[in-house]
Design a protein around this motif. Structure first.
Motif, PDB file in Angstrom:
ATOM      1  N   GLU A   6       0.833  -1.199   0.000  1.00  0.00           N
ATOM      2  CA  GLU A   6       0.000   0.000   0.000  1.00  0.00           C
ATOM      3  C   GLU A   6       0.872   1.256   0.000  1.00  0.00           C
ATOM      4  O   GLU A   6       1.987   1.256   0.527  1.00  0.00           O
ATOM      5  CB  GLU A   6      -0.912   0.051   1.233  1.00  0.00           C
ATOM      6  CG  GLU A   6      -1.829  -1.127   1.416  1.00  0.00           C
ATOM      7  CD  GLU A   6      -1.296  -2.155   2.394  1.00  0.00           C
ATOM      8  OE1 GLU A   6      -2.097  -2.894   2.985  1.00  0.00           O
ATOM      9  OE2 GLU A   6      -0.052  -2.199   2.565  1.00  0.00           O
ATOM     10  N   CYS A  22      -2.607   0.133  -4.045  1.00  0.00           N
ATOM     11  CA  CYS A  22      -2.184  -1.191  -3.591  1.00  0.00           C
ATOM     12  C   CYS A  22      -1.611  -1.920  -4.799  1.00  0.00           C
ATOM     13  O   CYS A  22      -2.358  -2.369  -5.676  1.00  0.00           O
ATOM     14  CB  CYS A  22      -3.358  -1.955  -3.010  1.00  0.00           C
ATOM     15  SG  CYS A  22      -2.980  -3.668  -2.573  1.00  0.00           S
ATOM     16  N   TRP A  36     -10.384  -3.398   0.589  1.00  0.00           N
ATOM     17  CA  TRP A  36      -9.737  -2.451   1.503  1.00  0.00           C
ATOM     18  C   TRP A  36     -10.424  -2.568   2.862  1.00  0.00           C
ATOM     19  O   TRP A  36     -11.658  -2.559   2.944  1.00  0.00           O
ATOM     20  CB  TRP A  36      -9.851  -1.019   0.991  1.00  0.00           C
ATOM     21  CG  TRP A  36      -8.960  -0.700  -0.159  1.00  0.00           C
ATOM     22  CD1 TRP A  36      -9.270  -0.735  -1.488  1.00  0.00           C
ATOM     23  CD2 TRP A  36      -7.590  -0.268  -0.084  1.00  0.00           C
ATOM     24  NE1 TRP A  36      -8.185  -0.374  -2.246  1.00  0.00           N
ATOM     25  CE2 TRP A  36      -7.142  -0.066  -1.410  1.00  0.00           C
ATOM     26  CE3 TRP A  36      -6.696  -0.038   0.966  1.00  0.00           C
ATOM     27  CZ2 TRP A  36      -5.841   0.352  -1.708  1.00  0.00           C
ATOM     28  CZ3 TRP A  36      -5.415   0.384   0.661  1.00  0.00           C
ATOM     29  CH2 TRP A  36      -4.995   0.572  -0.659  1.00  0.00           C
ATOM     30  N   CYS A  96      -4.874  -3.194   2.269  1.00  0.00           N
ATOM     31  CA  CYS A  96      -5.484  -3.819   1.105  1.00  0.00           C
ATOM     32  C   CYS A  96      -5.314  -5.330   1.203  1.00  0.00           C
ATOM     33  O   CYS A  96      -4.429  -5.831   1.908  1.00  0.00           O
ATOM     34  CB  CYS A  96      -4.915  -3.288  -0.204  1.00  0.00           C
ATOM     35  SG  CYS A  96      -3.261  -3.846  -0.606  1.00  0.00           S
TER      36      CYS A  96
END
Length: 129
Positions: A6, A22, A36, A96
Protein backbone atom coordinates in the motif's frame (compact mmCIF):
# COMPACT_ATOMS: atom_id res chain seq x y z
CA UNK A 1 3.71 -15.82 -3.43
CA UNK A 2 1.50 -12.77 -3.82
CA UNK A 3 2.70 -9.59 -2.17
CA UNK A 4 0.72 -6.39 -1.66
CA UNK A 5 2.16 -2.96 -1.01
CA UNK A 6 0.00 0.00 0.00
CA UNK A 7 0.97 3.62 -0.51
CA UNK A 8 -0.61 7.04 -0.48
CA UNK A 9 -1.47 7.44 3.16
CA UNK A 10 -0.74 10.58 5.11
CA UNK A 11 -2.11 13.49 7.08
CA UNK A 12 -5.00 15.46 5.63
CA UNK A 13 -7.49 17.99 6.93
CA UNK A 14 -11.15 17.16 7.28
CA UNK A 15 -12.91 17.59 3.97
CA UNK A 16 -9.78 16.73 2.02
CA UNK A 17 -8.94 13.81 -0.25
CA UNK A 18 -6.38 11.06 -0.52
CA UNK A 19 -5.84 8.26 -3.00
CA UNK A 20 -4.46 4.99 -1.74
CA UNK A 21 -2.74 2.52 -4.05
CA UNK A 22 -2.18 -1.19 -3.59
CA UNK A 23 0.37 -2.67 -5.95
CA UNK A 24 0.63 -6.43 -6.18
CA UNK A 25 3.42 -8.71 -7.31
CA UNK A 26 3.29 -12.42 -8.03
CA UNK A 27 0.42 -14.30 -9.56
CA UNK A 28 -2.22 -12.92 -11.90
CA UNK A 29 -3.73 -9.69 -10.58
CA UNK A 30 -6.66 -9.80 -12.98
CA UNK A 31 -7.90 -12.94 -11.19
CA UNK A 32 -8.04 -11.30 -7.77
CA UNK A 33 -10.92 -9.71 -5.97
CA UNK A 34 -9.48 -6.80 -4.00
CA UNK A 35 -10.59 -5.39 -0.71
CA UNK A 36 -9.74 -2.45 1.50
CA UNK A 37 -10.07 -2.67 5.26
CA UNK A 38 -9.12 -0.25 8.00
CA UNK A 39 -8.30 -0.41 11.68
CA UNK A 40 -9.02 2.73 13.69
CA UNK A 41 -7.02 3.32 16.87
CA UNK A 42 -8.13 0.93 19.60
CA UNK A 43 -10.69 -0.78 17.39
CA UNK A 44 -10.94 -3.92 15.32
CA UNK A 45 -10.29 -4.13 11.62
CA UNK A 46 -13.34 -3.24 9.54
CA UNK A 47 -14.40 -3.55 5.95
CA UNK A 48 -14.23 -0.44 3.74
CA UNK A 49 -14.63 -1.44 0.10
CA UNK A 50 -14.18 -4.30 -2.36
CA UNK A 51 -14.08 -4.85 -6.09
CA UNK A 52 -14.65 -8.14 -7.87
CA UNK A 53 -11.97 -9.78 -10.00
CA UNK A 54 -13.93 -8.77 -13.10
CA UNK A 55 -14.23 -5.19 -11.93
CA UNK A 56 -17.94 -5.27 -12.64
CA UNK A 57 -19.11 -4.91 -9.05
CA UNK A 58 -18.02 -2.81 -6.12
CA UNK A 59 -19.12 -2.84 -2.50
CA UNK A 60 -18.79 -0.28 0.28
CA UNK A 61 -19.51 0.00 3.92
CA UNK A 62 -22.30 2.46 4.60
CA UNK A 63 -20.09 5.06 6.26
CA UNK A 64 -17.98 5.62 3.12
CA UNK A 65 -20.65 5.16 0.45
CA UNK A 66 -20.61 8.17 -1.85
CA UNK A 67 -17.27 9.44 -0.49
CA UNK A 68 -14.87 6.62 -1.40
CA UNK A 69 -14.34 4.87 -4.73
CA UNK A 70 -12.52 1.60 -5.26
CA UNK A 71 -11.06 0.82 -8.66
CA UNK A 72 -8.48 -1.37 -10.33
CA UNK A 73 -5.96 -1.22 -13.15
CA UNK A 74 -5.09 -4.69 -14.40
CA UNK A 75 -2.23 -3.38 -16.52
CA UNK A 76 -0.59 -1.73 -13.53
CA UNK A 77 -1.50 -4.63 -11.19
CA UNK A 78 -2.86 -2.03 -8.81
CA UNK A 79 -6.03 -1.39 -6.86
CA UNK A 80 -6.97 2.08 -5.70
CA UNK A 81 -9.09 3.68 -3.03
CA UNK A 82 -10.00 7.26 -3.80
CA UNK A 83 -11.14 8.89 -0.56
CA UNK A 84 -12.98 12.19 -0.49
CA UNK A 85 -14.78 14.36 2.05
CA UNK A 86 -12.60 12.82 4.68
CA UNK A 87 -13.67 12.93 8.31
CA UNK A 88 -11.68 12.53 11.52
CA UNK A 89 -13.42 9.19 12.04
CA UNK A 90 -11.77 7.92 8.85
CA UNK A 91 -8.45 7.98 10.71
CA UNK A 92 -7.06 4.45 10.65
CA UNK A 93 -4.45 2.15 9.25
CA UNK A 94 -5.73 1.09 5.84
CA UNK A 95 -4.98 -2.39 4.54
CA UNK A 96 -5.48 -3.82 1.10
CA UNK A 97 -6.21 -7.48 0.60
CA UNK A 98 -6.57 -9.96 -2.23
CA UNK A 99 -8.73 -13.01 -2.77
CA UNK A 100 -6.74 -15.16 -5.15
CA UNK A 101 -9.54 -17.23 -6.63
CA UNK A 102 -11.20 -16.15 -9.85
CA UNK A 103 -14.79 -16.36 -8.66
CA UNK A 104 -17.69 -14.20 -7.62
CA UNK A 105 -19.10 -14.32 -4.13
CA UNK A 106 -22.26 -13.30 -2.38
CA UNK A 107 -21.88 -9.57 -1.62
CA UNK A 108 -21.52 -9.85 2.16
CA UNK A 109 -18.70 -12.36 1.70
CA UNK A 110 -16.45 -9.55 0.50
CA UNK A 111 -16.85 -7.84 3.87
CA UNK A 112 -15.29 -10.72 5.80
CA UNK A 113 -11.53 -10.60 6.38
CA UNK A 114 -11.18 -14.38 6.09
CA UNK A 115 -12.33 -14.16 2.45
CA UNK A 116 -8.93 -12.71 1.58
CA UNK A 117 -5.74 -14.70 1.21
CA UNK A 118 -3.08 -12.02 1.11
CA UNK A 119 -2.69 -8.74 2.95
CA UNK A 120 -0.50 -5.68 2.77
CA UNK A 121 1.31 -4.11 5.68
CA UNK A 122 -1.00 -1.13 5.89
CA UNK A 123 -0.72 2.61 5.40
CA UNK A 124 -1.66 5.24 7.97
CA UNK A 125 -4.36 7.78 7.17
CA UNK A 126 -4.84 10.60 9.65
CA UNK A 127 -7.61 13.15 9.23
CA UNK A 128 -7.34 16.26 11.38
CA UNK A 129 -10.36 18.29 12.42
Amino acid sequence: QVQLLESGGGLVQAGGSLKLSCTTSGGTFSNYAMGWFRQPPGKEREFVAAITWSGTRTYYTDSVQGRFTISRDNVANTAYLQMGSLKPEDTAVYYCSANLFRRHYFPTTYMIPSTYDSWGQGTQVTVSS
